[in-house]
Design an enzyme around this catalytic site. Structure first.
Site, PDB file in Angstrom:
ATOM      1  N   LYS A 107      22.158 -17.610  35.432  1.00 44.26           N
ATOM      2  CA  LYS A 107      21.800 -16.715  36.530  1.00 44.26           C
ATOM      3  C   LYS A 107      21.603 -15.301  35.967  1.00 44.26           C
ATOM      4  CE  LYS A 107      23.792 -15.510  41.060  1.00 44.26           C
ATOM      5  NZ  LYS A 107      25.050 -15.588  41.826  1.00 44.26           N
ATOM      6  N   HIS A 109      21.185 -12.488  37.869  1.00 41.63           N
ATOM      7  CA  HIS A 109      21.557 -11.440  38.812  1.00 41.63           C
ATOM      8  C   HIS A 109      23.001 -11.663  39.246  1.00 41.63           C
ATOM      9  CE1 HIS A 109      20.137 -14.838  41.236  1.00 41.63           C
ATOM     10  NE2 HIS A 109      20.988 -14.427  42.161  1.00 41.63           N
TER      11      HIS A 109
END
Length: 224
Positions: A107, A109
């Site tokens: 991921k 973010h």
């Protein structure tokens, strides 16, 4: 406990898996291309009551095993639910342990990365449903070590106790033996194929007992 003495916890677990429809009998093709007379699908522990009971079996086996660990790691995807459920049951029994898991895609973010949950540190227990080839365990070891922690063992529901296969060739060792001997990690399993056979031979339902011969033949051919 010798082979002729039934392991009560293992026998209870096999009975539970059969009743829950997680352990089925018939003809199933394995990842190695073999025709197996039984199939264990932990994804079918698919409601709250089954998951609670499954976690109780894991926790009892872990506490009896003497394995010393600081936290639990569940490899995606099945290991995620297992890690959470077992951590909850251990906490209920007075052994509160942090847990973490990985996501398949990193991921970019929020908190980012592939690891989710508690910081991965100390002695880390990997929890999964089965060990088919050791690939998932190797991947988990790499993630745990990359985080600066130490893998210290593996907990699984069922040890198939059969020869591993590489490129269609039967090995002289099982996937669990590979993990213990080559990756140097102890493996705690709730039950194994020998426990399943013991259950089949002593079941009260003749329809269940009828599968014993096929499972024994399979073990004679592929067992370790």
């Amino acid at each position: 406990m010798n082979a002729s003495t039934p392991d009560p916890l293992a026998q209870q677990f096999v009975a539970f898996a059969v009743e829950a429809g997680v352990l089925r009998f018939g003809e199933f093709k394995t990842k190695a291309g073999r025709l197996s007379p039984y199939f264990f699908n932990a994804g079918l522990f698919d409601d709250g009551a089954k998951l609670v009971k499954l976690a109780q079996f894991y926790a009892q086996r872990l506490l009896a095993s003497g394995l010393d660990f600081d936290m639990i790691f569940g490899p995606a995807y099945k290991g995620i639910t297992l890690a959470a459920a077992v951590a909850m049951e251990l906490a209920r029994l007075g052994h509160n342990k942090p847990f973490a898991y990985n996501r398949k895609e990193a991921k970019d973010h929020g908190e980012g990365g592939t690891l989710v949950g508690a910081p991965v540190k100390g002695r880390v227990l990997i929890i999964d449903d089965v060990i088919s080839a050791g690939t998932s365990v190797r991947e988990s070891i790499a993630m745990i070590q990359a985080a600066g922690a130490t893998p210290c063992g593996v907990a699984i529901a069922l040890d198939r106790q059969e020869k591993a296969a590489e490129n269609g060739v039967d090995m002289d060792w099982s996937a669990v033996q590979y993990v213990t001997k080559h990756l140097h990690l102890p493996v705690a399993s709730i039950a194994g194929l020998s426990d399943l056979l013991q259950y089949l031979r002593t079941a009260s339902d003749p329809a269940v007992v009828a599968h014993a011969a096929a499972v024994q033949a399979y073990r004679d051919r592929y067992g370790v």
